[in-house]
Design a protein around this motif. Structure first.
Motif: not given
Lengths: 156, 596
Positions: A85, A122-128, B52, B203, B206, B363
């Motif tokens: 992402a 991936c840090l899993g903060a894909c919204g950012l 998000c 994710f 998580r 997203t």
């Protein structure tokens, strides 16, 4: 500053706690990295000897997992997310800009020991996206233009 | 017990925490105290709400008002207006340009309307750090029923009848997996939860661990009862500190309540769970490698058979499922197999959580019934592509999956249909790409990932993927040759046939699917040395068009002095000096600089 002797005492305590449980090596190495910041050779030797396994086994595990580091890291660790992402939203350009500004390749540490630059999963903060972290702080929706401003927060 | 008139829910998921939600919590607490509202209004830090994009998100109940991108400065206004005077703060309410009317509450918002939430049902609803809240939402009811009213075989039968399939990607029937492990004789068995969510762009696991950790613990305990095990491990990525912390709290609370440990709920059944941290190795998401890693070794996979059900962790019978699979279990036991089958398709019942990312407006995390067409997920829920750009492809299944072109986005999403079109479900990452993304470069990106993460145990994966990457590197840098595509395809087929584990066997998929659907892009790179998406640096150059007014902005920003010209006259770029850093494009006010 905790001196080395103190750190080794902590390490021995951790080893004693985990020694008798099944599969103790990974939890001990996580704790050791927490204590020392990385896994220097004498720490690996200590772990191998206390668990009665060969140094090559410990070294094999230490080098297999990207989380474990054999080198000390810089004062601030910058991790640029290279998950899909973030990649499709231009994280490569951000990484290139950081690499240029700091004069180091991803994986390297600046000569003054101030920054370590990492390309991370991936840090899993894909919204950012695109995302980078400096130590614990997360910076989202980063553009290459913003790199100097971000670095200046940590520079002095 | 205090009855509150209002609840303020602040998202404490990783996305919103990154954009500052913990600062919001502190400010809310302070402001509520200041206005003496702390006895009337409860402040709850929840797990991920899913959207998000709009974070940090704050929801106020009973109205269900959805505030988005809330800043610390906005908190005072929400408290003084909404909490004190009952007036909704309009300018902070989530509103998306693609929606006609302002979505005031959760159920008005397109993003949520089309969703069915089972695995995510408690995420963003309860405080994950309080076991009482989970219990209030039917938590541990399924476990109670199973232990007191059902035999282990009856539990397995319900899961089998539900048709639940593994949500980690493989889609193996969960009930059958449990049965196989149950049927193996043995005094000691293990239950493992695979929370080593490594697919870039996924994710959901998580978020479940952060938002509803007890659901996973309850399901693992039920599994322990069903297969005859008294010990479980959760193998979770070290990169997920919030999830790990909430799991630790949940395990501690469950032990205190007698829901983990010896003689659970006063029965003869005992079960306990340990957490093990991963250390950043993608291959450890593969079940055999994961178990090798828990044992304290390099996380290398082993050939199957023997399967984990007979010889798993420490050589003993083991059942291993992923987080999302477990999150479905308590709900299936409470509502029954028929209820679960009423959602989704015949071959893939139930729902699936997807992480929507990339070039898409909304997203975030969505949970939809299996069989929902990709188009609905991307356009109705995801809100389409930002900035008038053209949709090009959606990538599913991470490094094991493929790219799906526009012509196929009406395909219903299920395990088998995605495999039929050359991709796969995977763990549920869904990355949308637009016209600016080069498909050859995306294939190269995934191969680069696989080469980096290959454990090196088997030759097809270690050497084969490396050779494929070298060819792709050549193609994107303009050195592609005739025959490269055939070489890639031949290598891909032999790697698929011969690699030891799932990582290697599926590694060629991103390349094969892009060759299949975007062959002309590869050919343009190879034959014409041209990147149609204008992405590959070495295949493009910058040009100044007649739109140029000679303002010298580009001239001044160019770091290598490649732009020449005088004021008020059209400038030009010396392509031999240009490093294609795009600084000039960003600076130009007249859109006069283009990539060709």
């Amino acid at each position: 500053m905790v001196d080395n002797k103190e750190k080794f005492a902590q390490l021995r305590k951790v080893i004693a706690e985990h020694k008798d449980e099944p599969g103790p090596l990974m939890p001990i190495m996580h704790a050791a990295q927490e204590i020392f910041g990385y896994l220097p050779m004498d720490v690996q030797i200590e772990i191998a000897e206390s668990l009665g396994i060969t140094l090559s086994e410990v070294y094999g595990v230490a080098t297999f997992y990207s989380h474990f580091s054999l080198e000390p890291k810089g004062e601030h660790v910058i991790s640029v997310c290279m998950g899909t992402a973030c990649y499709v939203k231009g994280s490569q350009a951000v990484l290139d800009k950081l690499s240029d500004s700091l004069g180091i390749q991803p994986g390297g540490t600046t000569k003054d020991g101030k920054f370590t630059l990492l390309a991370t999963r991936c840090l899993g903060a894909c919204g950012l996206a695109p995302v980078l972290t400096v130590d614990e702080a997360v910076h989202g929706r980063v553009t290459p233009d913003e790199v100097p401003a971000i670095l200046s927060i940590y520079e002095d | 017990m205090i009855i509150y008139r209002s609840h303020i829910l602040v998202c404490g998921g990783t996305g919103c925490t990154s954009s500052g939600s913990s600062l919001l919590m502190d400010r809310f607490e302070q402001q509520l105290k200041l206005h003496q509202l702390d006895k009337e209004v409860s402040l709850v830090k929840t797990g991920c709400f899913g959207l998000c994009e709009a974070g940090p998100v704050v929801i106020v109940y009973p109205e269900g008002t959805f505030y988005s991108r809330v800043k610390v400065e906005d908190v005072d206004e929400i408290v003084s207006e909404h909490m004190l005077k009952g007036r909704i703060v309009r300018h902070l309410v989530y509103h998306h340009e693609t929606e006609e009317k302002e979505g005031q509450s959760l159920n008005d918002i397109e993003f949520y309307k089309h969703q069915d939430r089972i695995a995510l049902r408690n995420c963003g609803v309860i405080d994950p750090e309080k076991i009482d809240e989970y219990i209030a939402f039917d938590g541990y009811k399924a476990l109670g029923n199973a232990l007191t009213k059902m035999t282990p075989q009856e539990v397995v039968d319900v899961i089998k009848a539900s048709g639940l399939r593994g949500r980690g990607g493989g889609g193996f029937p969960t009930g059958l997996k449990w049965q196989l492990c149950k049927d193996v004789a043995g005094d000691k068995k293990y239950v493992i939860c695979n929370a080593d969510e490594g697919d870039p762009g996924a994710f959901m696991d998580r978020s479940v661990l952060e938002g509803d950790p007890h659901a996973v613990l309850e399901a693992m305990t039920i599994c322990g009862y069903a297969i005859g095990s008294d010990e479980g491990y959760i193998y979770v990525r070290a990169e997920y500190p919030i999830a790990v912390n909430r799991l630790r709290i949940a395990i501690h609370q469950a032990r205190e309540y007698g829901l983990l440990g010896k003689n659970i709920l006063g029965t003869d059944f005992s079960f306990d769970v340990h957490i093990r941290l991963g250390a950043g190795a993608f291959v450890c998401g593969e079940e055999m490698a994961l178990m090798t890693s828990i044992e304290g070794n390099r996380g290398e996979p082993k050939p199957k058979p023997p399967f984990p059900a007979t010889q798993g962790l420490f050589g003993l019978p083991t059942n291993i499922n992923n987080v999302e699979t477990y999150a479905n279990i308590p709900q299936i036991l409470i509502h029954g197999a028929d209820w679960f089958r009423s959602m989704g398709t015949k071959r893939s019942p139930g729902t699936k959580v997807f992480a929507l990312g990339g070039k898409i407006n909304n997203t975030g995390l969505v949970e939809v019934s299996m069989g929902t067409p990709l188009r609905q997920v991307i356009y109705d829920i995801g809100g389409g592509i930002p900035g008038d750009k053209q949709f090009k492809a959606v990538q599913t299944g991470g490094p094991s999956g493929g790219c799906i072109p526009e012509s196929l986005i009406d395909v219903p999403i299920e395990y088998d249909s995605l495999v039929e079109i050359g991709s796969m479900m995977g763990s549920g990452g869904m990355i949308v790409m637009d016209e600016d993304n080069c498909m050859v470069d995306i294939a190269r990106f995934f191969l680069d990932f696989t080469v980096d993460e290959s454990c090196g145990k088997c030759t097809p994966c270690r050497v084969g993927t490396k050779r494929m990457l070298e060819i792709l590197d050549r193609i994107v840098s303009g050195k592609g040759e005739e025959g490269d595509l055939e070489r890639l395809e031949a290598l891909a087929e032999s790697i698929k046939d011969t690699a030891l584990c799932g990582l290697g066997q599926t590694a060629p998929n991103p390349v094969l699917s892009t060759i299949k659907y975007f062959r002309e892009e590869y050919e343009a790179h190879i034959r014409e040395k041209r990147c149609p998406a204008h992405h590959c640096r070495e295949l493009l150059h910058l040009e100044i068009t007649d739109k140029c007014r000679g303002c010298t902005a580009c001239f001044r920003v160019c770091p290598v002095g490649a732009i020449t010209g005088t004021a008020r006259e059209k400038h030009s770029i010396d392509v031999s000096k240009c490093i294609k850093c795009n600084s000039c494009i960003e600076k130009c006010h007249f859109d006069a600089i283009i990539k060709v």
